[in-house]
Design an enzyme around this catalytic site. Structure first.
Site, PDB file in Angstrom:
ATOM      1  N   ALA A  42       0.831  -1.203   0.000  1.00 37.03           N
ATOM      2  CA  ALA A  42       0.000   0.000   0.000  1.00 37.03           C
ATOM      3  C   ALA A  42       0.867   1.255   0.000  1.00 37.03           C
ATOM      4  O   ALA A  42       0.568   2.232  -0.688  1.00 37.03           O
ATOM      5  CB  ALA A  42      -0.945  -0.008   1.203  1.00 37.03           C
ATOM      6  N   ASP A  43       1.952   1.238   0.762  1.00 38.57           N
ATOM      7  CA  ASP A  43       2.900   2.361   0.742  1.00 38.57           C
ATOM      8  C   ASP A  43       3.482   2.551  -0.650  1.00 38.57           C
ATOM      9  O   ASP A  43       3.509   3.661  -1.191  1.00 38.57           O
ATOM     10  CB  ASP A  43       4.050   2.099   1.719  1.00 38.57           C
ATOM     11  N   LEU A  44       3.988   1.478  -1.214  1.00 37.96           N
ATOM     12  CA  LEU A  44       4.705   1.572  -2.487  1.00 37.96           C
ATOM     13  C   LEU A  44       3.776   1.978  -3.622  1.00 37.96           C
ATOM     14  O   LEU A  44       4.134   2.798  -4.475  1.00 37.96           O
ATOM     15  CB  LEU A  44       5.386   0.242  -2.798  1.00 37.96           C
ATOM     16  N   SER A  50       0.768   3.540  -3.376  1.00 39.44           N
ATOM     17  CA  SER A  50       0.249   4.899  -3.213  1.00 39.44           C
ATOM     18  C   SER A  50       1.296   5.923  -3.620  1.00 39.44           C
ATOM     19  O   SER A  50       0.973   6.950  -4.238  1.00 39.44           O
ATOM     20  CB  SER A  50      -0.213   5.141  -1.769  1.00 39.44           C
TER      21      SER A  50
END
Length: 394
Positions: free
Chosen positions: A167-169, A171
């Site tokens: 989700a970090d990467l 987004s």
């Protein structure tokens, strides 16, 4: 022959990010030449604890190709310096909790008053407004709320996180894409934009066909382990010396696979003849294939199936991945000189653009390494810079 300026070299970016999602966005811009100034608090603290020690591999991989300054955004003088930077910038990127930037007075509306052309990028956990807007959010929370953990892992195993902060990467990647779209729009309209996404939105977008199985068909996807949820047979199969991935789900690929491995009789077997029958009899089919593939080493199957045009491949540990000849050819580990660590290797940008190198130009800077340099560019003289240091504004 000298390389031409990188595609984003004309853009100035202020990096207010921490942790991973925001820095990932800025890294995409920095890697293609954007002039990035990263702002960190003078005291440092644990603002980037999620990325580990500054000289650790994670932090070094996130913040290459940038300059770094320290600046106290909570002070009036610090905000004044920030607004001078913002007046000259093209892009600002932040991933604070949604309400924090307003408290600091560095939000889009405040910046747009001094620079209407600014493209302001934001990532939050759950969105800039709505019932969860002010909640703290991190990758694993988004993986759970975004449905990913319910479809990851073996059937009946219970929820399982993905092995990367997806989700970090994603987004960060989506925000970089949105910023570039807004910059293209600005070339036509002359107007800046606020571009924002969230870990939750990115995670749901990444569900893709798994989400539309529900939105269109009313089907709730379940854990399928190493099997593809809809394309069968696609999954992990044992060999005499380990395991391999085989993807033979389409009718043409299925028939090629059967002929290549000597299971021709399965082609016309009513239990496996059609996509629907293969799906219905997935367990029996996988067991039949596994019994067959376990007889020979992985390399032999890979050679045989590749020759037949059936997608397949080994299952590597990370060290094996990075030493694979194709990965080495692609140059996915790139060297860069670090003044303290010496030569280190970081993970390369995945895009290739003809005429440009994707070499890493500079290592992650030390805390505040370029503070005085950037202040001089803004017009501060040595006495003014010394005074800012003395008052711990920088």
């Amino acid at each position: 022959m000298d390389q031409p300026p990188l595609p984003l070299s004309r853009f100035k970016v202020i990096d207010l990010t921490a942790h991973r999602a925001g820095p990932t966005c800025v890294r995409h811009l920095a890697d293609w030449g954007a002039q990035v100034v990263r702002i960190e608090p003078p005291a440092g603290g644990d603002r980037d604890a999620a990325a580990g020690n500054r000289h650790g591999s994670d932090f070094q991989n996130l913040h290459r190709n940038k300059r770094a300054i320290t600046l106290d955004l909570k002070s009036e003088e610090g905000r004044a310096v920030f607004m001078k930077l913002a007046a000259q910038a093209d892009v600002i990127v932040e991933n604070m909790r949604s309400n924090v930037k307003f408290k600091l007075g560095v939000d889009y509306e405040s910046v747009a008053k001094v620079n209407p052309r600014i493209v302001y990028g934001s990532i939050s956990g759950f969105g800039q407004d709505g019932p969860y807007a002010t909640r703290p959010g991190v990758d694993q929370i988004a993986q759970g709320m975004g449905g990913l953990m319910s479809i990851t892992g073996l059937p009946g195993q219970g929820p399982v996180r993905v092995g990367i902060p997806i989700a970090d990467l994603t987004s960060g990647g989506f925000l970089a894409q949105g910023i570039l779209v807004a910059l293209l729009d600005r070339e036509v309209t002359g107007k800046g934009r606020w571009v924002h996404t969230s870990l939750l939105e990115a995670q749901i977008a990444m569900l893709d066909f798994q989400a539309t199985r529900w939105t269109m068909d009313g089907e709730v996807p379940q854990q399928a382990g190493n099997d593809h949820p809809t394309g069968i047979p696609t999954g992990v199969f044992p060999t005499a010396d380990g395991h391999i991935n085989i993807a033979a789900s389409g009718q043409v690929l299925w028939e090629r696979f059967c002929r290549a491995v000597g299971l021709d009789e399965l082609i016309d077997d009513p239990d496996y003849k059609s996509r629907e029958s293969r799906s219905k009899n997935r367990r029996a089919l996988n067991a039949r294939i596994a019994e067959w593939t376990a007889r020979r080493p992985a390399a032999e199957w890979i050679d045989l199936l590749t020759e037949a045009g059936v997608p397949c491949g080994p299952i590597y540990s990370i060290d094996q991945t990075m030493s694979d000849p194709q990965v080495e050819h692609l140059g996915m580990a790139r060297p860069v000189a670090h003044p303290v660590l010496g030569e280190i290797r970081l993970v390369a940008q995945p895009n290739n653009i003809s005429g440009f190198s994707k070499d890493i130009r500079s290592a992650t800077p030390e805390l505040g390494e370029h503070t005085d340099e950037v202040l001089r560019e803004l017009g501060y003289d040595d006495a003014a810079i010394a005074a800012l240091h003395q008052r711990k504004v920088v």
